[in-house]
Design an enzyme around this catalytic site. Structure first.
Site, PDB file in Angstrom:
ATOM      1  N   GLY A 168       0.832  -1.196   0.000  1.00 41.47           N
ATOM      2  CA  GLY A 168       0.000   0.000   0.000  1.00 41.47           C
ATOM      3  C   GLY A 168       0.865   1.244   0.000  1.00 41.47           C
ATOM      4  O   GLY A 168       2.016   1.219  -0.454  1.00 41.47           O
ATOM      5  N   SER A 169       0.307   2.312   0.529  1.00 38.43           N
ATOM      6  CA  SER A 169       0.977   3.615   0.439  1.00 38.43           C
ATOM      7  C   SER A 169       2.115   3.727   1.464  1.00 38.43           C
ATOM      8  O   SER A 169       2.061   3.100   2.528  1.00 38.43           O
ATOM      9  CB  SER A 169      -0.047   4.715   0.699  1.00 38.43           C
ATOM     10  OG  SER A 169      -0.584   4.552   1.995  1.00 38.43           O
TER      11      SER A 169
ATOM     12  N   VAL B 100       0.770   4.674   5.077  1.00 38.59           N
ATOM     13  CA  VAL B 100       0.251   3.592   5.925  1.00 38.59           C
ATOM     14  C   VAL B 100       1.364   2.588   6.238  1.00 38.59           C
ATOM     15  O   VAL B 100       1.399   2.007   7.330  1.00 38.59           O
ATOM     16  CB  VAL B 100      -0.980   2.922   5.264  1.00 38.59           C
ATOM     17  CG1 VAL B 100      -1.494   1.786   6.132  1.00 38.59           C
ATOM     18  CG2 VAL B 100      -2.088   3.947   5.037  1.00 38.59           C
ATOM     19  N   GLY B 101       2.308   2.430   5.311  1.00 39.59           N
ATOM     20  CA  GLY B 101       3.447   1.550   5.571  1.00 39.59           C
ATOM     21  C   GLY B 101       4.201   1.973   6.826  1.00 39.59           C
ATOM     22  O   GLY B 101       4.637   1.144   7.630  1.00 39.59           O
TER      23      GLY B 101
ATOM     24  N   GLU C  49       5.663  -3.435   0.699  1.00 40.37           N
ATOM     25  CA  GLU C  49       5.629  -3.174  -0.746  1.00 40.37           C
ATOM     26  C   GLU C  49       4.906  -1.849  -0.921  1.00 40.37           C
ATOM     27  O   GLU C  49       3.679  -1.788  -0.815  1.00 40.37           O
ATOM     28  CB  GLU C  49       4.859  -4.290  -1.471  1.00 40.37           C
ATOM     29  CG  GLU C  49       5.481  -5.664  -1.350  1.00 40.37           C
ATOM     30  CD  GLU C  49       6.629  -5.887  -2.312  1.00 40.37           C
ATOM     31  OE1 GLU C  49       7.045  -4.933  -2.998  1.00 40.37           O
ATOM     32  OE2 GLU C  49       7.128  -7.022  -2.362  1.00 40.37           O
TER      33      GLU C  49
ATOM     34  N   CYS D 297       1.669   0.473  -8.735  1.00 36.16           N
ATOM     35  CA  CYS D 297       2.832   0.921  -7.953  1.00 36.16           C
ATOM     36  C   CYS D 297       4.048   1.083  -8.846  1.00 36.16           C
ATOM     37  O   CYS D 297       4.839   1.997  -8.677  1.00 36.16           O
ATOM     38  CB  CYS D 297       3.125  -0.076  -6.851  1.00 36.16           C
ATOM     39  SG  CYS D 297       3.343  -1.746  -7.466  1.00 36.16           S
TER      40      CYS D 297
ATOM     41  N   GLU E 291       3.861  10.161  -6.159  1.00 38.29           N
ATOM     42  CA  GLU E 291       2.970   9.253  -6.877  1.00 38.29           C
ATOM     43  C   GLU E 291       1.674   9.977  -7.184  1.00 38.29           C
ATOM     44  O   GLU E 291       0.976  10.406  -6.267  1.00 38.29           O
ATOM     45  CB  GLU E 291       2.608   8.083  -5.958  1.00 38.29           C
ATOM     46  CG  GLU E 291       3.376   6.838  -6.182  1.00 38.29           C
ATOM     47  CD  GLU E 291       2.767   5.659  -5.426  1.00 38.29           C
ATOM     48  OE1 GLU E 291       2.384   5.818  -4.263  1.00 38.29           O
ATOM     49  OE2 GLU E 291       2.697   4.586  -6.037  1.00 38.29           O
TER      50      GLU E 291
HETATM   51  P1  NAD Z   1      -3.405   2.458   1.329  1.00 32.22           P
HETATM   52  O1  NAD Z   1      -2.097   2.489   2.016  1.00 32.22           O
HETATM   53  O2  NAD Z   1      -4.338   3.566   1.539  1.00 32.22           O
HETATM   54  O3  NAD Z   1      -4.198   1.131   1.721  1.00 32.22           O
HETATM   55  C1  NAD Z   1      -3.610  -0.143   1.608  1.00 32.22           C
HETATM   56  C2  NAD Z   1      -4.271  -1.062   2.609  1.00 32.22           C
HETATM   57  O4  NAD Z   1      -3.967  -0.583   3.922  1.00 32.22           O
HETATM   58  C3  NAD Z   1      -5.799  -1.111   2.502  1.00 32.22           C
HETATM   59  O5  NAD Z   1      -6.240  -2.427   2.743  1.00 32.22           O
HETATM   60  C4  NAD Z   1      -6.226  -0.187   3.628  1.00 32.22           C
HETATM   61  O6  NAD Z   1      -7.509  -0.479   4.134  1.00 32.22           O
HETATM   62  C5  NAD Z   1      -5.160  -0.457   4.666  1.00 32.22           C
HETATM   63  N1  NAD Z   1      -5.014   0.614   5.654  1.00 32.22           N
HETATM   64  C6  NAD Z   1      -5.287   1.938   5.495  1.00 32.22           C
HETATM   65  N2  NAD Z   1      -5.047   2.604   6.650  1.00 32.22           N
HETATM   66  C7  NAD Z   1      -4.595   1.685   7.543  1.00 32.22           C
HETATM   67  C8  NAD Z   1      -4.168   1.752   8.903  1.00 32.22           C
HETATM   68  N3  NAD Z   1      -4.180   2.895   9.583  1.00 32.22           N
HETATM   69  N4  NAD Z   1      -3.743   0.612   9.489  1.00 32.22           N
HETATM   70  C9  NAD Z   1      -3.713  -0.552   8.815  1.00 32.22           C
HETATM   71  N5  NAD Z   1      -4.134  -0.691   7.536  1.00 32.22           N
HETATM   72  C10 NAD Z   1      -4.558   0.417   6.914  1.00 32.22           C
HETATM   73  O7  NAD Z   1      -3.051   2.237  -0.213  1.00 32.22           O
HETATM   74  P2  NAD Z   1      -4.074   2.130  -1.428  1.00 32.22           P
HETATM   75  O8  NAD Z   1      -4.562   3.507  -1.744  1.00 32.22           O
HETATM   76  O9  NAD Z   1      -5.059   1.054  -1.160  1.00 32.22           O
HETATM   77  O10 NAD Z   1      -3.097   1.613  -2.590  1.00 32.22           O
HETATM   78  C11 NAD Z   1      -2.295   2.455  -3.327  1.00 32.22           C
HETATM   79  C12 NAD Z   1      -0.879   2.447  -2.800  1.00 32.22           C
HETATM   80  O11 NAD Z   1      -0.377   1.118  -2.762  1.00 32.22           O
HETATM   81  C13 NAD Z   1       0.066   3.203  -3.710  1.00 32.22           C
HETATM   82  O12 NAD Z   1       0.966   3.942  -2.931  1.00 32.22           O
HETATM   83  C14 NAD Z   1       0.784   2.083  -4.463  1.00 32.22           C
HETATM   84  O13 NAD Z   1       2.042   2.427  -4.978  1.00 32.22           O
HETATM   85  C15 NAD Z   1       0.878   1.037  -3.405  1.00 32.22           C
HETATM   86  N6  NAD Z   1       1.085  -0.277  -4.003  1.00 32.22           N
HETATM   87  C16 NAD Z   1       2.312  -0.869  -3.912  1.00 32.22           C
HETATM   88  C17 NAD Z   1       2.557  -2.089  -4.519  1.00 32.22           C
HETATM   89  C18 NAD Z   1       3.911  -2.750  -4.452  1.00 32.22           C
HETATM   90  O14 NAD Z   1       3.991  -3.930  -4.699  1.00 32.22           O
HETATM   91  N7  NAD Z   1       4.979  -2.037  -4.154  1.00 32.22           N
HETATM   92  C19 NAD Z   1       1.519  -2.737  -5.201  1.00 32.22           C
HETATM   93  C20 NAD Z   1       0.283  -2.115  -5.272  1.00 32.22           C
HETATM   94  C21 NAD Z   1       0.073  -0.884  -4.653  1.00 32.22           C
END
Ligand code: NAD
Length: 477
Positions: A224-225, A228-229, A246, A280, A379
Site C-alpha cells: 500500500g501507500s 500507511v506503511g 511493498e 505501484c 505518486e
Molecule cells: P493504502 O495504504 O491507503 O491502503 C492499503 C491497505 O492498507 C488497505 O487495505 C487499507 O484499508 C489499509 N489501511 C489503510 N489505513 C490503515 C491503517 N491505519 N492501518 C492498517 N491498515 C490500513 O493504499 P491504497 O490507496 O489502497 O493503494 C495504493 C498504494 O499502494 C500506492 O501507494 C501504491 O504504490 C501502493 N502499491 C504498492 C505495490 C507494491 O507492490 N509495491 C503494489 C500495489 C500498490
C-alpha cells in the site's frame, strides 16, 4: 451482501455494520461488505492459529503443494466469474481483469511447485558437530492488501505465505475485495482446512490497525501507500513483529538516443496507462536523451491522443479511477501543472456514452517537468506521464535516482556496456532493459529500496521472507 470468511465459514462482522461498495464505472453502490472490528480480527487469528497447530500445519510440503495446485486449477475454472467480480469492483477493463485472474492462477501454480523445494543447508563447523538449518513458517501471517490489484497481490503474498506453511489472515481494501472473498471460498472447496485462509473486510484504520497490532500475528505483509506503511511498521515494532513492505514508486523509463523507439513507445505508453496509472510500478516519468527529445515527445503525444477511457465493460485502453477522492487527487496535480505553466503535449479522450458519476480521467503527457517538482517526485496514481530531458548517462542516473522511491526502472538502449552500467547505477528493486514489466513476472522477485519498501515478494525469494531460519547444532563426537 458479502460476508467475512473465517474458518471456512461465511459470517457477518460481530458488530453488524457494513460498507457500501461503489462501481467506479458509474459511482453507484452495487453491494455491501462487512465493516469488521478488532473482535473479528481476533476470531480470524484464533482460527488461523488453530489451523497452524492442527490440520494445516501438519500437512507435508508435498500435500500443501498439491492443495495449492488444486486452487490454481479451480481459479482457472472460475476465471470468468472472478474476472467479472474484479472488473466491476475495480473498474478495470475486461482484458486487465482477465490478465489479473490468469496471474492469480499462475501464482498458485508457481508456489504449488515451490512448496517441496524449500530447504535448509548443512554447514561446516567444528569437528564432532553436525550443523543444519531449517526453514520454518512464521505461524500466522497477516496480509494487508490494496485495491489496485487485489487478485494479483493476494496471489503473490498469500500464495507465498501458504507455500511456506503459514496460516493467513487477510485484510483486503475496503474499495475492492469481492474477488478475494470468492477465492477463499474456492480454496475451502478444494480442501484447504478451516483457518488456513481467512478474509476479514473493513476500514484500514479500524480492522487494518487491529490486524497490525494483534499479538497473534507473527509476520505482516503490507502492500500500500508509504504513509500507511510507516504506521504498520510502528505498530509492528511495538512487539518486534517482522514486516514486508511493498510501497509506492515513481519509476523512470530512461530512453537513450540509440534505443529502438518502435519497440519502446508502446511499452512506455502502456506502463503508465495500464490500470489507469494506478500501478505501484507505473512508469510515471519518462527521461529522454536531449538529442531525441522533441521527436520522441511528438510520437508519444500521437500515441496518447489515440488512448480511450471508458467503462470496464467497454474494455478500452483505460477504465475509470477507483473512486472520487482518487480523481480529485489527479485533478489537483493537473491543475497545479496548469497554473505553474507545465505544458501538456497530448491528452487521450473519454469515450462517448460513459455513465454520469463514473470516475473518468483522460491520460495526459506533460513535458519539461522540473526534476524536483511534485509531478516528478510524488505518486500521482493516475494516467499522468511526466517527460524530462537528460544530456548523458551521469545526468540520467542523477535524475532517475532523484526521488524518495526506488521500485522499478526501465532502460532503453542498444549499447551493451551502457545497459550494465545503468542497471548497476540506478537505485531500484527491479531494472528492465529494453522491456518493462509493470507488475509482471510471477517468477521475478519484486520489491523496493528507499521509500518503496523492503523485503521481496514474487519468485522463490518471497519464501525466504515468509519463513524464519532455525540453526540446529548437534554435538555427536
Ligand atoms: P493504502 O495504504 O491507503 O491502503 C492499503 C491497505 O492498507 C488497505 O487495505 C487499507 O484499508 C489499509 N489501511 C489503510 N489505513 C490503515 C491503517 N491505519 N492501518 C492498517 N491498515 C490500513 O493504499 P491504497 O490507496 O489502497 O493503494 C495504493 C498504494 O499502494 C500506492 O501507494 C501504491 O504504490 C501502493 N502499491 C504498492 C505495490 C507494491 O507492490 N509495491 C503494489 C500495489 C500498490
Amino acid at each position: 451482501m458479502q460476508l467475512n470468511f473465517i474458518a471456512n465459514q461465511s459470517i457477518p462482522a460481530q458488530g453488524g455494520q457494513t460498507i457500501e461498495m461503489l462501481d467506479p464505472s458509474n459511482g453507484q453502490a452495487f453491494d455491501h461488505i462487512q465493516r469488521s472490528q478488532a473482535a473479528d480480527i481476533d476470531q480470524a487469528v484464533q482460527a488461523a492459529r488453530a489451523a497452524f497447530k492442527g490440520p494445516w500445519g501438519q500437512q507435508s510440503a508435498m500435500e500443501r503443494g498439491r492443495l495449492l495446485m488444486r486452487l490454481s486449477q479451480k481459479i482457472t475454472e472460475h476465471a470468468a466469474e472472478l474476472t467479472a467480480l474484479e472488473q466491476r469492483d475495480c473498474g478495470k477493463p475486461t482484458k486487465q481483469a482477465a490478465a489479473d485472474t490468469v496471474a492469480l492462477a499462475r501464482y498458485f501454480e508457481f508456489y504449488a511447485g515451490a512448496c517441496d523445494k524449500l530447504h535448509g543447508e548443512t554447514l561446516p563447523y567444528q569437528n564432532g558437530y553436525s550443523v543444519l538449518t531449517w526453514r520454518e513458517p512464521h505461524g500466522v501471517t497477516g496480509h494487508v492488501i490494496p485495491w489496485n490489484y487485489p487478485m494479483q497481490i493476494f496471489g503473490r503474498s498469500v500464495g507465498g505465505a501458504l507455500a511456506a506453511g503459514n496460516a493467513c489472515v487477510v485484510k483486503p481494501s475496503e474499495d475492492a475485495c469481492l474477488s478475494l472473498i470468492r477465492v477463499a471460498q474456492l480454496a475451502a472447496e478444494v480442501g484447504f482446512p478451516p483457518g488456513a485462509i481467512n478474509i476479514v473486510t473493513g476500514l484500514g484504520h479500524e480492522v487494518g490497525d487491529a490486524l497490525a497490532r494483534h499479538p497473534g500475528i507473527d509476520h505482516i505483509s503490507f502492500t500500500g501507500s508509504p504513509r500507511v506503511g510507516t504506521l504498520i511498521q510502528q505498530m509492528a515494532a511495538e512487539r518486534h513483529c517482522p514486516v514486508t513492505l511493498e510501497l509506492g514508486g515513481k519509476s523512470p523509463q530512461i530512453i537513450f538516443e540509440d534505443a529502438d523507439l518502435d519497440a519502446a513507445i508502446p511499452v512506455v505508453v502502456n506502463a503508465i496507462v495500464q490500470n489507469a496509472g494506478q500501478t505501484c510500478s507505473a512508469g510515471s516519468r519518462v527521461l529522454i536523451q536531449q538529442s531525441i527529445y522533441e521527436a520522441l515527445l511528438q510520437r508519444l503525444g500521437d500515441a496518447f491522443e489515440r488512448l480511450q477511457v471508458g467503462t470496464a465493460e467497454m474494455n478500452l485502453d483505460l477504465g475509470p479511477l477507483i473512486r472520487a477522492s482518487q480523481m480529485n487527487r489527479v485533478t489537483e496535480f493537473l491543475n497545479q501543472a496548469q497554473t505553474e505553466g507545465i505544458a501538456t503535449v497530448a491528452k487521450g479522450f473519454i469515450a462517448q456514452g460513459v455513465p454520469h458519476g463514473g470516475f473518468y480521467q483522460a491520460p495526459v503527457l506533460l513535458r519539461d517537468v522540473p526534476v524536483m517538482h511534485r509531478l516528478a517526485q510524488e505518486e500521482v496514481f493516475g494516467p499522468v506521464l511526466s517527460a524530462m530531458a537528460f544530456s548523458d548517462e551521469d545526468h540520467a542516473v542523477e535524475m532517475a535516482n532523484s526521488t524518495e522511491f526506488g521500485l522499478v526502472a526501465g532502460i532503453w538502449t542498444r549499447d551493451g556496456g551502457r545497459q550494465f552500467r545503468m542497471a548497476k547505477r540506478v537505485r531500484s528493486g527491479q531494472v528492465f532493459i529494453n522491456n518493462y514489466g509493470a507488475g509482471g513476472g510471477v517468477e521475478l522477485p519484486f520489491g523496493g529500496v528507499k521509500s518503496s519498501g523492503y523485503g521481496r515478494e514474487k519468485g522463490f525469494e518471497a519464501l525466504l521472507g515468509f519463513t524464519t531460519l532455525k540453526t540446529v547444532a548437534i554435538q555427536h563426537g
